[in-house]
Write a protein that holds these residues in place. Structure first.
Motif, PDB file in Angstrom:
ATOM      1  N   SER A  69       0.786  -1.262  -0.021  1.00 39.16           N
ATOM      2  CA  SER A  69      -0.086   0.034  -0.009  1.00 39.16           C
ATOM      3  C   SER A  69       0.898   1.287   0.021  1.00 39.16           C
ATOM      4  N   ARG A  70       1.846   1.267   0.763  1.00 36.66           N
ATOM      5  CA  ARG A  70       2.865   2.267   0.810  1.00 36.66           C
ATOM      6  C   ARG A  70       3.514   2.612  -0.620  1.00 36.66           C
ATOM      7  N   CYS A  71       4.017   1.677  -1.180  1.00 40.06           N
ATOM      8  CA  CYS A  71       4.404   1.770  -2.465  1.00 40.06           C
ATOM      9  C   CYS A  71       3.669   2.255  -3.293  1.00 40.06           C
ATOM     10  N   THR A  72       2.403   1.911  -3.463  1.00 38.96           N
ATOM     11  CA  THR A  72       1.416   2.351  -4.297  1.00 38.96           C
ATOM     12  C   THR A  72       1.022   3.913  -4.331  1.00 38.96           C
ATOM     13  N   ARG A  73       1.063   4.229  -2.857  1.00 38.29           N
ATOM     14  CA  ARG A  73       0.988   5.525  -2.630  1.00 38.29           C
ATOM     15  C   ARG A  73       2.115   6.493  -3.265  1.00 38.29           C
ATOM     16  N   ARG A  74       3.365   5.949  -3.077  1.00 43.49           N
ATOM     17  CA  ARG A  74       4.425   6.641  -3.769  1.00 43.49           C
ATOM     18  C   ARG A  74       4.366   6.777  -5.174  1.00 43.49           C
ATOM     19  N   THR A  75       3.644   5.946  -5.940  1.00 44.56           N
ATOM     20  CA  THR A  75       3.717   6.063  -7.370  1.00 44.56           C
ATOM     21  C   THR A  75       2.251   6.530  -7.842  1.00 44.56           C
ATOM     22  N   ALA A  76       1.427   6.946  -6.991  1.00 40.96           N
ATOM     23  CA  ALA A  76       0.184   7.625  -7.453  1.00 40.96           C
ATOM     24  C   ALA A  76       0.140   8.657  -8.236  1.00 40.96           C
ATOM     25  N   ARG A  77       0.944   9.703  -8.233  1.00 37.28           N
ATOM     26  CA  ARG A  77       0.946  10.766  -9.167  1.00 37.28           C
ATOM     27  C   ARG A  77       1.317  10.246 -10.940  1.00 37.28           C
ATOM     28  N   THR A  78       2.174   9.353 -11.050  1.00 36.06           N
ATOM     29  CA  THR A  78       2.614   9.025 -12.342  1.00 36.06           C
ATOM     30  C   THR A  78       1.540   7.772 -12.738  1.00 36.06           C
ATOM     31  N   CYS A  79       0.684   7.104 -11.998  1.00 36.41           N
ATOM     32  CA  CYS A  79       0.025   5.929 -12.178  1.00 36.41           C
ATOM     33  C   CYS A  79      -1.451   6.268 -12.116  1.00 36.41           C
ATOM     34  N   ARG A  80      -1.873   7.722 -12.246  1.00 39.97           N
ATOM     35  CA  ARG A  80      -3.264   8.103 -11.997  1.00 39.97           C
ATOM     36  C   ARG A  80      -4.083   7.441 -12.924  1.00 39.97           C
ATOM     37  N   GLY A  81      -3.876   7.290 -14.149  1.00 35.75           N
ATOM     38  CA  GLY A  81      -4.695   6.946 -15.339  1.00 35.75           C
ATOM     39  C   GLY A  81      -4.531   5.501 -15.567  1.00 35.75           C
ATOM     40  N   ASN A  82      -3.839   4.566 -14.883  1.00 33.69           N
ATOM     41  CA  ASN A  82      -3.318   3.295 -15.089  1.00 33.69           C
ATOM     42  C   ASN A  82      -4.197   2.285 -14.360  1.00 33.69           C
ATOM     43  N   LEU A  83      -4.863   1.428 -15.467  1.00 38.13           N
ATOM     44  CA  LEU A  83      -5.635   0.480 -14.776  1.00 38.13           C
ATOM     45  C   LEU A  83      -5.128  -0.464 -13.635  1.00 38.13           C
ATOM     46  N   ALA A  84      -3.729  -0.939 -14.048  1.00 38.58           N
ATOM     47  CA  ALA A  84      -3.128  -1.782 -13.269  1.00 38.58           C
ATOM     48  C   ALA A  84      -2.968  -1.218 -11.814  1.00 38.58           C
ATOM     49  N   TYR A  85      -2.743   0.139 -11.727  1.00 44.63           N
ATOM     50  CA  TYR A  85      -2.469   0.579 -10.385  1.00 44.63           C
ATOM     51  C   TYR A  85      -3.689   0.530  -9.656  1.00 44.63           C
ATOM     52  N   HIS A  86      -4.872   1.034 -10.287  1.00 45.08           N
ATOM     53  CA  HIS A  86      -6.229   1.242  -9.629  1.00 45.08           C
ATOM     54  C   HIS A  86      -6.804  -0.072  -9.290  1.00 45.08           C
TER      55      HIS A  86
END
Length: 414
Positions: A69-86
């Motif tokens: 969860s912490r790792c996903t928060r760190r990459t949230a800005r660059t992954c905003r429109g990415n299906l795999a991220y969400h």
């Protein structure tokens, strides 16, 4: 990648496990942007849970999930429109609830930064593996395009246009710096404008570092599993095995892999016609000069050579048409252009084997088309201007929720 057993031990929700496993598959299917680092988060989670055993399993998984969860928060800005991220964010939340994990608690230390790549290893990379060479040069995998011809013949171009053509005689499907492919057509019935491919010639042009020039020829009743010189690879050069041919089904299906140019070709026979399908690296497909302007895979059929499929099969009740529609419904999943082509061919030829050609072409498209949203093309002849390019509606498959979208794209190809 993870196994179902490892995730199932601490979880009560099969759906959450399935979601994360589908996510992991998605991450390795080139749908993730090079700027979005969600794949790194996934790798850290897999490494942290790989050897979890014993009574402290749940606590260890909670620690790994908090780190994830912490790792996903760190990459949230660059992954905003990415299906795999969400999908990852959703799956983590689901698993934390199922395992009663608190949001506060210990986390695993992050991985150290990846070491800088060794430039010398890039230089020694096998130049006859196009995909690896391209990825090292551009820091991303190459894009691919799909073209096919089957049945009447019908041509699906690299730009996903779909034409039905009369094109009697020999016509080039491809003519670029690496490949020349020629199809020779003949009438499928006496007095008919409809034609079918009876001969295919494929020339793999000489590439000094990798292969000798190789020629493959197929005709009705003769679908060899070797090149014209009797060989099954690219010759004695160091990269000779980067071109290889194999028989998938005797007399019916041959596959040629040309890894030195990132290309795979399928040649099939169904009844009295041959079909051709190709998945080619975009860079290879576009490597031609202005003089090489006649290529059916690039520009489709010339306007004077295009036929309307509605001429035979729409606007009037006909027992032959209804019989063909029933036959084609049994071979194809939806009434897209492959279905329309199937009905047209069965009606105009009177040969039920043409339904197999449409089915095989669809299966090749499902394998070769890298964007599943472009698998189906829906078109009506009424929407096409006479003699011009048809109106194409590239429709994504209907989805119902995030899980449905992931499952459909990963496991059915639709």
């Amino acid at each position: 990648m993870g196994t179902p057993a490892r995730f199932a031990r601490p979880c009560r929700s099969i759906s959450a496990v399935l979601l994360l496993e589908m996510l992991f598959l998605l991450l390795f299917c080139r749908h993730v942007s090079t700027h979005c680092k969600i794949s790194r988060c996934n790798s850290e989670y897999l490494a942290a849970t790989q050897d979890v055993r014993g009574p402290s399993t749940t606590a260890a998984y909670c620690t790994a999930l908090r780190s994830y969860s912490r790792c996903t928060r760190r990459t949230a800005r660059t992954c905003r429109g990415n299906l795999a991220y969400h999908s990852a964010v959703y799956g983590i939340e689901d698993l934390m609830i199922q395992n009663n994990c608190s949001r506060e608690g210990p986390t695993s230390p992050p991985w150290p930064p990846a070491p800088e790549p060794n430039r010398q290893s890039f230089e020694s990379l096998d130049i006859c593996d196009y995909e690896k060479s391209y990825a090292h040069k551009h820091s991303r995998p190459p894009a691919y395009q799909h073209c096919a011809t089957f049945g009447d013949p019908h041509v699906r171009t690299f730009s996903d246009e779909f034409h039905t053509c009369r094109v009697q005689g020999s016509w080039p499907l491809l003519d670029n710096h690496y490949l020349f492919v020629q199809a020779t057509s003949h009438p499928i019935a006496e007095g008919s404008n409809a034609t079918a491919v009876g001969k295919l010639t494929i020339i793999f042009k000489d590439v000094k570092e990798c292969i000798d020039q190789k020629v493959y020829q197929a005709e009705i009743g003769d679908l060899p599993a070797a090149f014209a010189d009797g060989s099954t690879n690219g010759g004695e050069r160091p990269g000779g095995n980067s071109l290889a041919i194999r028989e998938r089904s005797p007399g019916r299906h041959v596959e040629i892999r040309a890894t030195y140019i990132g290309t795979t070709i399928a040649v099939r026979q169904a009844g009295e016609q041959l079909s051709f399908s190709i998945r080619a690296a975009e860079e290879v497909a576009s490597s031609f000069t202005e003089e090489q302007d006649l290529q059916l895979c690039v520009g489709g059929c010339p306007p004077s050579q295009r036929l309307s499929r509605s001429a035979c099969c729409h606007g009037r009740p006909d027992p032959a048409v209804e019989k063909a529609r029933r036959l084609c419904r049994g071979k194809l999943p939806t009434e897209d252009v492959y279905f329309q082509a199937c009905v047209f061919d069965v009606v105009t030829s009177g040969d039920a084997n043409f339904s197999l050609a449409a089915r095989d072409a669809f299966e090749d498209a499902r394998t070769f088309q890298t964007d599943f949203r472009k698998l189906h093309i829906f078109r009506t002849d009424a929407a096409a201007s006479p003699g011009g390019s048809p109106l194409l509606l590239l429709l994504p498959v209907a989805i119902s929720g995030l899980r449905s979208n992931l499952y459909t794209s990963l496991f059915t190809g639709y």
